[in-house]
Structures are given as structure tokens and as C-alpha cells.
Write a protein that holds these residues in place. Structure first.
Motif, short mmCIF file in Angstrom:
data_model
loop_
_atom_site.label_atom_id
_atom_site.label_comp_id
_atom_site.label_asym_id
_atom_site.label_seq_id
_atom_site.Cartn_x
_atom_site.Cartn_y
_atom_site.Cartn_z
N PHE A 120 26.52 114.72 38.95
CA PHE A 120 26.86 113.40 38.43
C PHE A 120 28.03 112.79 39.22
CE2 PHE A 120 25.03 114.27 33.94
CZ PHE A 120 23.76 113.98 34.41
N ALA A 121 29.02 113.59 39.54
CA ALA A 121 30.17 113.09 40.31
C ALA A 121 29.76 112.66 41.71
CB ALA A 121 31.26 114.15 40.37
N SER A 122 28.89 113.43 42.36
CA SER A 122 28.44 113.05 43.69
C SER A 122 27.61 111.76 43.65
CB SER A 122 27.61 114.18 44.32
OG SER A 122 26.42 114.39 43.59
N MET A 123 26.85 111.55 42.56
CA MET A 123 26.11 110.30 42.41
C MET A 123 27.07 109.11 42.30
SD MET A 123 23.15 111.37 39.68
CE MET A 123 22.17 112.85 39.91
N ILE A 124 28.16 109.28 41.56
CA ILE A 124 29.13 108.20 41.39
C ILE A 124 29.77 107.85 42.73
CG2 ILE A 124 31.33 107.59 40.34
CD1 ILE A 124 30.51 109.19 37.89
N ILE A 125 30.11 108.86 43.53
CA ILE A 125 30.73 108.61 44.83
C ILE A 125 29.76 107.89 45.76
CG2 ILE A 125 31.71 109.71 46.88
CD1 ILE A 125 32.73 111.94 45.06
N LEU A 126 28.51 108.36 45.81
CA LEU A 126 27.52 107.72 46.67
C LEU A 126 27.21 106.30 46.20
CD1 LEU A 126 25.69 108.03 49.09
CD2 LEU A 126 23.95 109.04 47.60
N LYS A 127 27.22 106.09 44.90
CA LYS A 127 27.02 104.75 44.37
C LYS A 127 28.13 103.82 44.83
CE LYS A 127 26.77 102.22 40.00
NZ LYS A 127 26.86 102.34 38.51
N ASP A 128 29.37 104.30 44.83
CA ASP A 128 30.49 103.50 45.34
C ASP A 128 30.29 103.13 46.80
OD1 ASP A 128 31.82 103.41 42.98
OD2 ASP A 128 33.25 104.99 43.45
N CYS A 129 29.85 104.08 47.60
CA CYS A 129 29.68 103.82 49.03
C CYS A 129 28.60 102.78 49.28
CB CYS A 129 29.35 105.12 49.76
SG CYS A 129 30.68 106.36 49.68
N LEU A 130 27.51 102.85 48.51
CA LEU A 130 26.44 101.86 48.67
C LEU A 130 26.92 100.47 48.26
CD1 LEU A 130 23.33 103.79 47.28
CD2 LEU A 130 24.02 103.51 49.65
N THR A 131 27.68 100.42 47.17
CA THR A 131 28.12 99.12 46.65
C THR A 131 29.26 98.54 47.46
OG1 THR A 131 27.47 99.85 44.43
CG2 THR A 131 28.90 97.91 44.59
N LEU A 132 30.22 99.37 47.83
CA LEU A 132 31.44 98.87 48.48
C LEU A 132 31.27 98.68 49.97
CD1 LEU A 132 34.02 101.17 46.65
CD2 LEU A 132 33.50 98.79 46.12
N PHE A 133 30.63 99.62 50.65
CA PHE A 133 30.65 99.64 52.12
C PHE A 133 29.32 99.21 52.74
CE2 PHE A 133 33.37 103.48 50.96
CZ PHE A 133 34.49 102.71 50.77
N TRP A 134 28.22 99.71 52.22
CA TRP A 134 26.95 99.55 52.92
C TRP A 134 26.26 98.24 52.60
CZ3 TRP A 134 24.38 105.08 52.58
CH2 TRP A 134 25.24 105.98 53.20
N SER A 135 26.58 97.62 51.47
CA SER A 135 25.92 96.37 51.11
C SER A 135 26.40 95.21 51.96
CB SER A 135 26.15 96.06 49.63
OG SER A 135 25.59 97.07 48.83
N ASN A 136 27.68 95.16 52.25
CA ASN A 136 28.28 94.05 53.00
C ASN A 136 29.07 94.62 54.18
OD1 ASN A 136 29.51 91.77 53.98
ND2 ASN A 136 30.83 91.46 52.21
N PRO A 137 28.61 94.46 55.41
CA PRO A 137 29.35 95.02 56.56
C PRO A 137 30.66 94.32 56.85
CG PRO A 137 27.52 93.68 57.32
CD PRO A 137 27.39 93.77 55.83
N PHE A 138 30.91 93.16 56.24
CA PHE A 138 32.15 92.42 56.47
C PHE A 138 33.17 92.64 55.35
CE2 PHE A 138 28.44 89.81 57.78
CZ PHE A 138 28.56 89.96 59.16
#
Length: 472
Positions: free
Chosen positions: A189-207
Motif C-alpha cells: 500500500f505504501a509503494s502504491m501511494i509513492i508511485l501514485k504521487d510520482c504519476l500525479t506530480l511528475f509524469w503528468s506535466n513535464p513542466f
């Protein structure tokens, strides 16, 4: 004599007399070559004398072309470096233009910093890094009900993982998984939360990291004004011409990417380096904000706060750098979560596969038609490209790793110890011994009681002691 003739005669007499030149002498070619050599030798001797007298610098080859008496040695060295930099810029622009031309015609495998053939490998590496961090700093227990958490905490965990875990009761969801997954369910569950952050914060918007502001959001992240403006412009551009929009985003992200110096290495890097530091600072701030989240915090062990901030911040920085490398490609990385993948598992599916911890064989079909409980990592695919003629076909990068309903699991013997506490203390050393060794101990005690203290153990029948005489 007429007046006109007399005037003409007078004008001719007043003109200057022409100068008669001597005839041109033609010099022999050998003589001319000898004189030229003498002049060059004389010039060399004169230059050496000036260098010995330090009238000109020793490194100057041509005094008229290379030497500037007004420049000092440091100034000339600086000028040389500027010329070298200008030459490097020219070569970089020529090479980039050549690769860009190939890229625009569909040959984009050699253009981005991260080749397309390495996307799957790098994704596996970074997703595994999220799980490794969670395994090192999160709680592991063998109790399927996770009694260490309260009912409110369990409910908050399931709610925060919407789109990743089926929205059901925590205990019911966990009880549908095999025992070996229950042991590390909080880690997952913790690894899912971290990966969810990366998708939302970093990978969705490259700028996202450009011109960071002071506001930090703990849920969806705080986008900088300039970065948000660029992303909005890209979305608008995408509706008009997808191919050009993808190309523009790749080019714009690449100019701000200074991690690799192969392209545009001698340009003014002030903007890129400043935003690289902003990227690191903002990633660490996201990590600190995540550690303050009560839902995420209840999954962690009692560790030093500085260690947690440093390690999680380093993980976020690596994921942000990876997202920036992906953004320089014209093909876009996209993903699907639990709501967009099949709800029932099929071994032959090209979209999902069981997580490695299930231990399912390549051709094993015992979990077919079982319900998918959670998604450990999304289904990643890429789309877009200059030569796609407006179409956006999906090219699979990696299948989704999912948890499937399986109450017994591959190793059925683990089910008997699934409710044992992994951190319980044993009352004595005998409880830790295997069952076979427990059965042997009473036999040993009987022998000692029969022989008695201080007595020697009798020899086996049919074997005489060494040195003993046989009876006659």
C-alpha cells in the motif's frame, strides 16, 4: 593662321612632356625563389629575436594575424575559449538539426535522451525502487487483520488508494489475498501511494518544476505558474494538431533539460541549471509533505525523521529526473489504472499479469476468472509520433502488475501460520525448535534417567568395549 588652330597649338605646347620608362626586366624564376627564401629566413630570424627580447608572446605564429598587442595573455586565452565555445555550438546545432529532421520523419529511436527500447527496463527499475523503500521503512506483519491499525486508519488507506485498490472493507479485501501477500500488505500500500504521487506530480506535466512558487499542496501537487501555463498551452495545442503539439512539448522540455550535455551543451545553461535546483528542492518538499500525511505515516515504522526525509526525497528526485527524460520524447508515456483494466484475470491477457509475489507460472491458469483486487503498478503504453497521420495507436511498454483474489495461494502451508505475529516473542527456546527435534528429547531424557548420573552409557549390544576381555 586661323584663331582656332593657333589656340590648339598653344594648348599642346603647355601640356607636360610624357615620361619614358625603361623597359621591364624579366627575372629568372630560380633567382626569384632564392630571394623569397632569403626574405622568409630573415623574417624568421627577426621574429625569433623579438621573442627572445619578449617583444611578442612565444606562442604567436603569425605576428600580423594572431597577435593583438592590446590583449594580455589572459584576455587572449579567454578569447580562444569563446571561439571554441562558438564552434561547439555550431556543431551541436548541426547535429541536433540532423537528428531532429530524422525524428520528424518517424526515426525517433535515436533522438530522445532515453531511447524507447529502454523504457520498460527503466520503469521496472524505478517502480521496484518505490517498493524497496517501502519494504525498508514500512510495517510488516503476519496478522491478516493488521490489528496495529484502527478502523479509521484502514478506511482512510482504502479511500486514498481509489483507482488502485477495490473500494471495499480493509479486512475483507486483505482476507481475499494469499498469506504471503498479507505479510507485506502495508508495504504494498505504501509503494502504491509513492508511485501514485510520482504519476500525479511528475509524469503528468513535464513542466511542473518550472518557476516554483511557495504553495505546496499535499494531494494533487502545486503547479508553478509558468509550468501550468505551458501545460495549458500544450493541451490547447494538442486539440488542434497532435503531432506538432507532441513535437513542441518534446523540444521545449529538452531545452530545459540539462542533465545530459550532449545536445546544446554550450548554450546559456542559467535557466536550465536554476530550474534543476528548483526541481530538487520541490521534490524534497513533496517528500516532506507526504511524510506529514497521517494516512501514509501510519504505515511507517518508528524511524529517524531525518533518515525518512532524506531517503524519500532522494527517491522523489530520481523519479522526477526519470519523468523529465521521458518528456523529451515525442511518443508519450500514458497509463491505465484499476478502473480501466479488465476486472477478471486472464493468464493470456496482454494488459495485466499477476505480481511476482503470487508465484503464478507462465502457463498456469488456476487464477483465471478471479477478480482483480489491487494494481501494484499501472499498465504503461506509449502513443503518438510524427508519422502517425493523426492516429494514436497504443504500443505496450509493460503490463500491469495486479493482485488477484486467491485465499489459499500457491503455498498452501503458509495459510496455517498467516495469523501468527511476525514480531511476537517466544516463551522459551524449545518453542523455536522444529517438531521432529521436540519428539527426540524425551527419548534422550529416558536414557539419562535409566543410566543415572555419573554412570557411563552402556555400549550397544553385540559390540564389546575396546580392551575388554571376552568371557571364556
Amino acid at each position: 593662321m586661323p584663331i582656332a588652330e593657333a589656340q590648339k597649338k598653344r594648348v599642346l605646347e603647355e601640356l607636360p612632356k610624357p615620361i619614358v620608362k625603361s623597359p621591364i626586366e624579366i627575372m629568372d624564376i630560380k633567382e626569384w625563389g632564392r630571394l623569397r627564401e632569403e626574405e622568409e629566413e630573415e623574417a624568421k630570424r627577426t621574429k625569433m629575436m623579438k621573442k627572445e627580447k619578449e617583444e611578442i608572446p612565444w606562442w604567436v605564429e603569425d605576428e600580423e594575424d594572431s597577435a593583438n598587442p592590446a590583449l594580455t595573455f589572459e584576455e587572449q586565452q579567454k578569447h580562444i575559449e569563446e571561439l571554441k565555445g562558438a564552434l561547439d555550438i555550431c556543431w551541436a546545432e548541426i547535429g541536433s538539426h540532423r537528428e531532429d529532421t530524422q525524428f520528424m520523419h518517424g526515426y525517433y529511436d535515436t533522438w530522445p535522451e532515453l531511447p524507447l527500447c529502454r523504457w520498460e527496463l527503466q520503469l521496472d527499475h524505478h517502480v521496484s525502487a518505490c517498493w524497496d523503500w517501502a519494504y525498508n521503512y514500512c510495517i510488516t506483519t503476519r496478522r491478516s487483520k493488521c490489528e496495529i491499525l484502527s478502523k479509521e486508519q484502514k478506511k482512510d488507506i482504502i479511500t486514498s488508494l481509489k483507482g488502485w485498490v477495490v473500494q471495499d472493507d480493509f479486512d475483507t479485501t486483505v482476507s481475499r489475498l494469499p498469506p504471503n501477500i498479507r505479510y507485506t500488505i502495508l508495504v504494498n500500500f505504501a509503494s502504491m501511494i509513492i508511485l501514485k504521487d510520482c504519476l500525479t506530480l511528475f509524469w503528468s506535466n513535464p513542466f511542473w518544476y518550472l518557476d516554483v512558487d511557495d504553495a505546496i499542496s499535499n494531494s494533487e501537487g502545486a503547479e508553478a505558474p509558468f509550468g501550468a501555463h505551458l501545460h495549458t498551452l500544450y493541451k490547447t495545442f494538442l486539440k488542434v494538431e497532435p503531432r506538432l503539439a507532441h513535437h513542441w512539448r518534446a523540444q521545449t522540455t529538452r531545452l530545459a533539460n540539462v542533465r545530459y550535455q550532449a545536445h546544446f551543451s554550450k548554450r546559456d545553461l542559467t535557466f536550465g541549471l536554476a530550474n534543476k535546483e528548483i526541481l530538487r528542492a520541490k521534490a524534497y518538499r513533496f517528500a516532506a509533505a507526504r511524510l506529514q500525511d497521517k494516512v501514509f505515516r501510519c504505515l511507517l515504522k518508528d524511524k529517524d525523521e531525518n533518515i525518512l526525509k532524506t531517503t524519500l526525497g532522494d527517491l522523489y528526485v530520481r523519479m522526477a529526473e526519470f519523468a523529465k527524460d521521458l518528456a523529451t520524447s515525442q511518443p508519450l508515456l500514458e497509463w491505465r489504472l484499476l478502473d480501466e483494466i479488465p476486472t477478471e484475470f486472464d493468464q493470456q491477457s496482454k494488459v495485466i499479469e499477476t505480481a511476482y509475489i503470487h508465484g503464478l507460472g507462465v502457463r498456469e491458469s488456476r487464477l483465471n476468472r478471479h477478480q482483480v483486487i489491487a494494481i501494484l503498478r499501472p499498465y504503461f503504453f506509449r502513443t503518438g509520433g510524427w508519422n502517425r497521420e493523426g492516429r494514436t495507436p497504443e504500443v505496450m511498454v509493460s503490463r500491469a502488475h495486479v493482485f488477484v483474489e486467491d485465499r489459499v495461494g500457491r503455498w498452501a502451508n503458509d495459510a496455517h501460520s498467516s495469523d501468527e505475529d511476525a514480531f511476537s516473542t517466544h516463551s522459551s527456546d524449545e518453542d523455536e525448535l522444529p517438531t521432529r527435534r521436540k519428539k527426540r528429547r524425551p527419548n534422550k531424557a529416558k536414557i539419562e534417567k535409566k543410566v543415572g548420573p555419573g554412570k557411563q552409557k552402556p555400549a550397544p549390544k553385540g559390540k564389546a568395549k575396546k580392551g575388554a576381555k571376552k568371557k571364556t
